[in-house]
Design an enzyme around this catalytic site. Structure first.
Site, mmCIF file in Angstrom:
data_model
loop_
_atom_site.group_PDB
_atom_site.id
_atom_site.type_symbol
_atom_site.label_atom_id
_atom_site.label_comp_id
_atom_site.label_asym_id
_atom_site.label_seq_id
_atom_site.Cartn_x
_atom_site.Cartn_y
_atom_site.Cartn_z
ATOM 1 N N ASN A 86 20.500 -24.925 35.763
ATOM 2 C CA ASN A 86 19.298 -25.355 35.046
ATOM 3 C C ASN A 86 18.924 -26.797 35.388
ATOM 4 O OD1 ASN A 86 19.549 -22.886 33.917
ATOM 5 N ND2 ASN A 86 20.222 -23.589 31.905
ATOM 6 N N ASP B 224 16.935 -28.521 33.134
ATOM 7 C CA ASP B 224 16.308 -29.000 31.902
ATOM 8 C C ASP B 224 17.062 -30.108 31.171
ATOM 9 O OD1 ASP B 224 18.430 -27.631 30.605
ATOM 10 O OD2 ASP B 224 17.218 -25.829 30.304
ATOM 11 N N GLU C 248 22.165 -8.843 28.622
ATOM 12 C CA GLU C 248 22.230 -7.545 29.299
ATOM 13 C C GLU C 248 23.216 -7.601 30.468
ATOM 14 O OE1 GLU C 248 18.067 -7.251 30.317
ATOM 15 O OE2 GLU C 248 18.431 -8.186 32.268
ATOM 16 N N HIS D 28 20.896 -27.388 40.858
ATOM 17 C CA HIS D 28 19.503 -27.285 41.294
ATOM 18 C C HIS D 28 18.661 -28.489 40.897
ATOM 19 C CE1 HIS D 28 20.059 -22.616 41.600
ATOM 20 N NE2 HIS D 28 20.559 -23.256 42.633
HETATM 21 C C1 BJW Z 1 20.359 -14.622 28.170
HETATM 22 C C2 BJW Z 1 19.610 -14.980 27.044
HETATM 23 C C3 BJW Z 1 20.336 -15.429 25.917
HETATM 24 C C4 BJW Z 1 18.230 -14.393 28.592
HETATM 25 N N1 BJW Z 1 21.670 -15.481 25.959
HETATM 26 N N2 BJW Z 1 21.678 -14.667 28.176
HETATM 27 C C5 BJW Z 1 23.004 -15.557 50.375
HETATM 28 C C6 BJW Z 1 22.636 -14.273 50.076
HETATM 29 C C7 BJW Z 1 21.317 -13.976 49.729
HETATM 30 C C8 BJW Z 1 20.345 -14.960 49.707
HETATM 31 C C9 BJW Z 1 20.695 -16.252 50.014
HETATM 32 C C10 BJW Z 1 22.020 -16.539 50.337
HETATM 33 N N3 BJW Z 1 22.097 -17.874 50.586
HETATM 34 C C11 BJW Z 1 20.883 -18.442 50.411
HETATM 35 C C12 BJW Z 1 20.017 -17.472 50.072
HETATM 36 C C13 BJW Z 1 18.558 -17.697 49.827
HETATM 37 C C14 BJW Z 1 18.234 -18.179 48.434
HETATM 38 C C15 BJW Z 1 18.642 -17.072 47.457
HETATM 39 O O1 BJW Z 1 19.662 -17.107 46.819
HETATM 40 N N4 BJW Z 1 17.782 -16.069 47.308
HETATM 41 C C16 BJW Z 1 18.057 -14.930 46.425
HETATM 42 C C17 BJW Z 1 17.112 -14.979 45.227
HETATM 43 C C18 BJW Z 1 17.898 -13.666 47.216
HETATM 44 N N5 BJW Z 1 18.901 -19.419 48.117
HETATM 45 C C19 BJW Z 1 18.389 -20.612 48.446
HETATM 46 O O2 BJW Z 1 17.347 -20.704 49.078
HETATM 47 C C20 BJW Z 1 19.179 -21.847 48.024
HETATM 48 N N6 BJW Z 1 19.346 -22.737 49.104
HETATM 49 C C21 BJW Z 1 20.148 -22.476 50.160
HETATM 50 O O3 BJW Z 1 20.778 -21.449 50.252
HETATM 51 O O4 BJW Z 1 20.209 -23.506 51.052
HETATM 52 C C22 BJW Z 1 20.919 -23.316 52.276
HETATM 53 C C23 BJW Z 1 19.862 -23.237 53.337
HETATM 54 C C24 BJW Z 1 19.240 -24.415 53.698
HETATM 55 C C25 BJW Z 1 18.292 -24.363 54.699
HETATM 56 C C26 BJW Z 1 17.952 -23.134 55.268
HETATM 57 C C27 BJW Z 1 18.572 -21.963 54.846
HETATM 58 C C28 BJW Z 1 19.548 -22.033 53.866
HETATM 59 C C29 BJW Z 1 18.397 -22.650 46.987
HETATM 60 C C30 BJW Z 1 18.150 -21.901 45.739
HETATM 61 C C31 BJW Z 1 17.237 -22.724 44.813
HETATM 62 C C32 BJW Z 1 16.866 -21.980 43.549
HETATM 63 N N7 BJW Z 1 15.835 -22.689 42.869
HETATM 64 C C33 BJW Z 1 15.376 -22.240 41.564
HETATM 65 C C34 BJW Z 1 14.220 -23.151 41.098
HETATM 66 C C35 BJW Z 1 14.777 -24.519 40.647
HETATM 67 C C36 BJW Z 1 13.713 -25.460 40.217
HETATM 68 C C37 BJW Z 1 12.940 -25.023 38.992
HETATM 69 O O5 BJW Z 1 13.524 -24.822 37.911
HETATM 70 O O6 BJW Z 1 11.743 -24.876 39.138
HETATM 71 O O7 BJW Z 1 16.465 -22.269 40.631
HETATM 72 S S1 BJW Z 1 14.893 -20.507 41.538
HETATM 73 C C38 BJW Z 1 15.555 -20.159 39.939
HETATM 74 O O8 BJW Z 1 16.652 -19.213 40.051
HETATM 75 C C39 BJW Z 1 16.172 -21.487 39.455
HETATM 76 C C40 BJW Z 1 17.425 -21.009 38.791
HETATM 77 O O9 BJW Z 1 18.356 -22.070 38.689
HETATM 78 C C41 BJW Z 1 17.876 -19.881 39.677
HETATM 79 C C42 BJW Z 1 18.812 -18.924 39.004
HETATM 80 O O10 BJW Z 1 18.202 -18.255 37.959
HETATM 81 P P1 BJW Z 1 19.018 -17.941 36.613
HETATM 82 O O11 BJW Z 1 19.406 -19.192 35.966
HETATM 83 O O12 BJW Z 1 20.080 -16.973 36.897
HETATM 84 O O13 BJW Z 1 17.876 -17.317 35.700
HETATM 85 P P2 BJW Z 1 17.373 -15.795 35.612
HETATM 86 O O14 BJW Z 1 16.046 -15.839 34.981
HETATM 87 O O15 BJW Z 1 17.480 -15.101 36.900
HETATM 88 O O16 BJW Z 1 18.409 -15.102 34.629
HETATM 89 C C43 BJW Z 1 18.465 -15.428 33.242
HETATM 90 C C44 BJW Z 1 19.549 -14.554 32.605
HETATM 91 O O17 BJW Z 1 19.692 -14.948 31.253
HETATM 92 C C45 BJW Z 1 19.229 -13.054 32.615
HETATM 93 O O18 BJW Z 1 20.359 -12.359 33.123
HETATM 94 C C46 BJW Z 1 19.026 -12.726 31.127
HETATM 95 O O19 BJW Z 1 19.472 -11.428 30.791
HETATM 96 C C47 BJW Z 1 19.850 -13.781 30.452
HETATM 97 N N8 BJW Z 1 19.465 -14.184 29.090
HETATM 98 N N9 BJW Z 1 18.289 -14.752 27.280
HETATM 99 C C48 BJW Z 1 22.319 -15.051 27.073
HETATM 100 N N10 BJW Z 1 19.688 -15.787 24.745
#
Ligand code: BJW
Ligand code: ZN
Length: 248
Positions: free
Chosen positions: A101, A103, A215, A118
């Protein structure tokens, strides 16, 4: 709630706790998650808003989106889940929070060892001279600002898709994962890499893995214990149990 015996044993004997969090921990503070029901990526395109190319194509749109989210973060507060995580520090030698996060709510809740994979929405930097600025420097600016030093473009200090994580932070998180006795995975879909490798490493090195989510997720089948429910309810329950055992 009645917890399984192996979890109780670990909780009673652990030294090092690692808590890996995602957007779900802040959902009860009124901050939208990215995926799933009501998630930001259902309404917005990640490649337009969370990529460097998207920013270069339309800096004002991206800036406006981050200013809007900053306002929400500014107006909200940590919830009982963030506070319970901070409270772990009373009971264990080493408690580390590795968060995806941006935030800042773990710091505001009082956690003292937070690794932000991040970035942090409360900072900006100039893409040319790399000078950092606080949000207050551009508080009421509605269009993407220019650097007062070099006129370069100012962007939020967050990690977009395709970008590397902040230098050294992921390596530090991996080291903590290797040392951990229990790793909690809280409120994350665990689909974004390399962040999602953290609990995988913890498991490989022998940690007991507990997932807390409303979930099931991609990672549920590999965890030792899946607790389904809200982080803001389940984490305080765990702290209550620990308090009972410790008598304070
Ligand atoms: C609750 C709840 C309650 C709700 N109680 N639970 C290897 C394999 C595949 C892909 C890749 C890989 N390596 C790299 C990649 C590409 C890419 C990636 O991972 N893509 C996948 C999506 C397919 N990764 C990247 O690009 C990363 N960089 C990288 O790898 O660099 C190396 C490189 C450099 C140069 C060239 C090539 C490679 C960077 C990733 C950056 C992610 N950025 C974001 C935005 C941040 C800024 C912003 O906030 O605006 O980060 S995207 C977004 O997703 C944000 C989050 O931190 C991140 C994760 O999301 P999170 O936190 O899991 O949220 P949700 O919404 O997905 O889930 C919420 C959960 O909460 C749910 O499960 C609900 O059920 C639950 N929930 N209420 C408990 N009350
Ligand atoms: Zn500059």
């Amino acid at each position: 709630m009645n917890y399984p015996e192996p979890f109780i044993n670990r909780l009673q004997n652990a030294d090092n706790i690692l808590i890996f969090t995602g957007a779900g921990i802040s959902a009860e503070s009124g901050i939208d998650t990215f995926r799933g029901k009501g998630g930001l990526w259902n309404k917005m395109k990640p490649e337009e808003l969370a990529s460097f190319d998207g920013f270069m194509k339309n800096p004002n749109l991206v800036w406006e989106w981050y200013q809007y989210r900053r306002q929400i973060v500014h107006e909200t507060s940590p919830n009982s889940g963030h506070y319970a995580i901070a409270e772990f520090e009373k009971y264990y030698n080493s408690v580390s929070v590795v968060t995806q996060n941006v935030d800042n709510l773990h710091n505001r809740a009082g956690s003292t060892n937070v690794l932000e994979l991040h970035g942090n929405i409360e900072r900006n930097f100039c893409i040319d001279c790399n000078t950092f600025f606080g949000v207050e420097d551009f508080q009421s600016v509605s269009e993407a600002p220019k650097c007062p030093k070099c006129s370069g473009m100012i962007r939020p200090d967050v990690v977009w898709f395709g970008e590397s994580l902040p230098q050294g932070v992921f390596e530090k998180a991996e080291a903590l994962a290797r040392e951990s006795d229990i790793c909690f995975i809280v409120g994350t879909s665990a689909v974004v890499y390399p962040a999602a490798y953290i609990p995988v490493t913890a498991k490989e090195f022998g940690a007991y893995i507990v997932e807390i989510n409303v979930e099931q997720t991609e990672i549920t089948r590999s965890v030792d214990l899946s607790l389904i429910g809200k982080a803001g309810e389940l984490l305080p329950e765990i702290i209550k149990k620990i308090k009972e055992w410790r008598g304070s």
